[in-house]
Motif scaffolding. Structure first.
Motif, PDB file in Angstrom:
ATOM      1  N   ASP A  54       0.790  -1.360   0.138  1.00 40.20           N
ATOM      2  CA  ASP A  54      -0.060   0.244   0.077  1.00 40.20           C
ATOM      3  C   ASP A  54       0.978   1.321   0.085  1.00 40.20           C
ATOM      4  OD1 ASP A  54      -2.343  -1.509   0.171  1.00 40.20           O
ATOM      5  OD2 ASP A  54      -2.473  -1.124   2.371  1.00 40.20           O
ATOM      6  N   LEU A  55       1.698   1.435   0.756  1.00 41.21           N
ATOM      7  CA  LEU A  55       2.568   2.459   1.101  1.00 41.21           C
ATOM      8  C   LEU A  55       3.446   2.547  -0.326  1.00 41.21           C
ATOM      9  CD1 LEU A  55       4.302   1.991   4.517  1.00 41.21           C
ATOM     10  CD2 LEU A  55       2.559   3.376   3.896  1.00 41.21           C
ATOM     11  N   TRP A  56       4.080   1.605  -0.924  1.00 39.98           N
ATOM     12  CA  TRP A  56       4.648   1.745  -2.055  1.00 39.98           C
ATOM     13  C   TRP A  56       3.780   2.161  -3.165  1.00 39.98           C
ATOM     14  CZ3 TRP A  56       9.344   2.758  -3.580  1.00 39.98           C
ATOM     15  CH2 TRP A  56       9.599   2.568  -4.828  1.00 39.98           C
ATOM     16  N   ASP A  57       2.689   1.708  -3.486  1.00 37.23           N
ATOM     17  CA  ASP A  57       1.778   2.282  -4.441  1.00 37.23           C
ATOM     18  C   ASP A  57       1.315   3.737  -4.260  1.00 37.23           C
ATOM     19  OD1 ASP A  57       1.572  -0.475  -5.537  1.00 37.23           O
ATOM     20  OD2 ASP A  57      -0.393  -0.758  -4.671  1.00 37.23           O
ATOM     21  N   TRP A  58       1.205   4.214  -3.079  1.00 34.83           N
ATOM     22  CA  TRP A  58       0.930   5.619  -2.808  1.00 34.83           C
ATOM     23  C   TRP A  58       1.939   6.399  -3.266  1.00 34.83           C
ATOM     24  CZ3 TRP A  58      -0.984   4.559   2.740  1.00 34.83           C
ATOM     25  CH2 TRP A  58      -2.107   3.908   2.917  1.00 34.83           C
ATOM     26  N   ALA A  71      -2.634  11.779   2.814  1.00 33.94           N
ATOM     27  CA  ALA A  71      -2.299  12.382   1.671  1.00 33.94           C
ATOM     28  C   ALA A  71      -1.469  13.377   1.658  1.00 33.94           C
ATOM     29  CB  ALA A  71      -3.843  12.942   1.201  1.00 33.94           C
ATOM     30  N   PRO A  72      -1.485  14.390   2.662  1.00 33.78           N
ATOM     31  CA  PRO A  72      -0.281  15.365   2.717  1.00 33.78           C
ATOM     32  C   PRO A  72       0.997  14.972   2.855  1.00 33.78           C
ATOM     33  CG  PRO A  72      -2.078  16.086   4.036  1.00 33.78           C
ATOM     34  CD  PRO A  72      -2.361  14.662   3.603  1.00 33.78           C
ATOM     35  N   ILE A  77       6.187  13.761   0.241  1.00 31.90           N
ATOM     36  CA  ILE A  77       7.330  12.747  -0.104  1.00 31.90           C
ATOM     37  C   ILE A  77       7.394  12.620  -1.814  1.00 31.90           C
ATOM     38  CG2 ILE A  77       8.171  10.086  -0.107  1.00 31.90           C
ATOM     39  CD1 ILE A  77       6.566  10.182   2.620  1.00 31.90           C
ATOM     40  N   ARG A  78       6.067  12.678  -2.420  1.00 31.20           N
ATOM     41  CA  ARG A  78       6.309  12.431  -3.976  1.00 31.20           C
ATOM     42  C   ARG A  78       6.865  13.688  -4.608  1.00 31.20           C
ATOM     43  NH1 ARG A  78       1.495  11.033  -6.999  1.00 31.20           N
ATOM     44  NH2 ARG A  78       3.184  10.349  -8.147  1.00 31.20           N
ATOM     45  N   SER A  79       6.482  14.903  -3.906  1.00 32.87           N
ATOM     46  CA  SER A  79       6.868  16.014  -4.708  1.00 32.87           C
ATOM     47  C   SER A  79       8.407  16.227  -4.474  1.00 32.87           C
ATOM     48  CB  SER A  79       6.011  17.117  -4.153  1.00 32.87           C
ATOM     49  OG  SER A  79       6.285  17.454  -2.795  1.00 32.87           O
TER      50      SER A  79
END
Length: 83
Positions: A54-58, A71-72, A77-79
């Protein structure tokens, strides 16, 4: 800087078994945790209870967290890492 037992526990929980996931979660803990508010700290600790897939997919953008509190953190992390 002395680390609290809570930070040490979270650091241990960020170690997931894959280098990439360890680095992403560890980055947030190291760089953002102390600057975050209490609700976001709780959300991060709760998020660490989720399974690695789950963590990896997100974090790679193949899914969105089913809990809006995550979400935040995921977005940050993604940005920062452009996974």
């Amino acid at each position: 800087m002395l680390e609290s037992p809570d930070i040490n526990r979270l650091r241990w929980r960020c170690r997931r078994g894959t280098r990439e996931l360890d680095q992403l979660l560890g980055w947030w803990l190291t760089e953002r945790y102390e600057k975050s508010d209490g609700a976001q700290r709780i959300a991060f600790a709760t998020m660490l209870e989720r399974p690695d897939p789950d963590l990896w997919d997100w974090l790679i953008g193949h899914g969105v967290p089913d809990d809006a509190r995550f979400a935040p953190i995921v977005d940050e992390i993604r940005s920062r890492h452009r996974v």
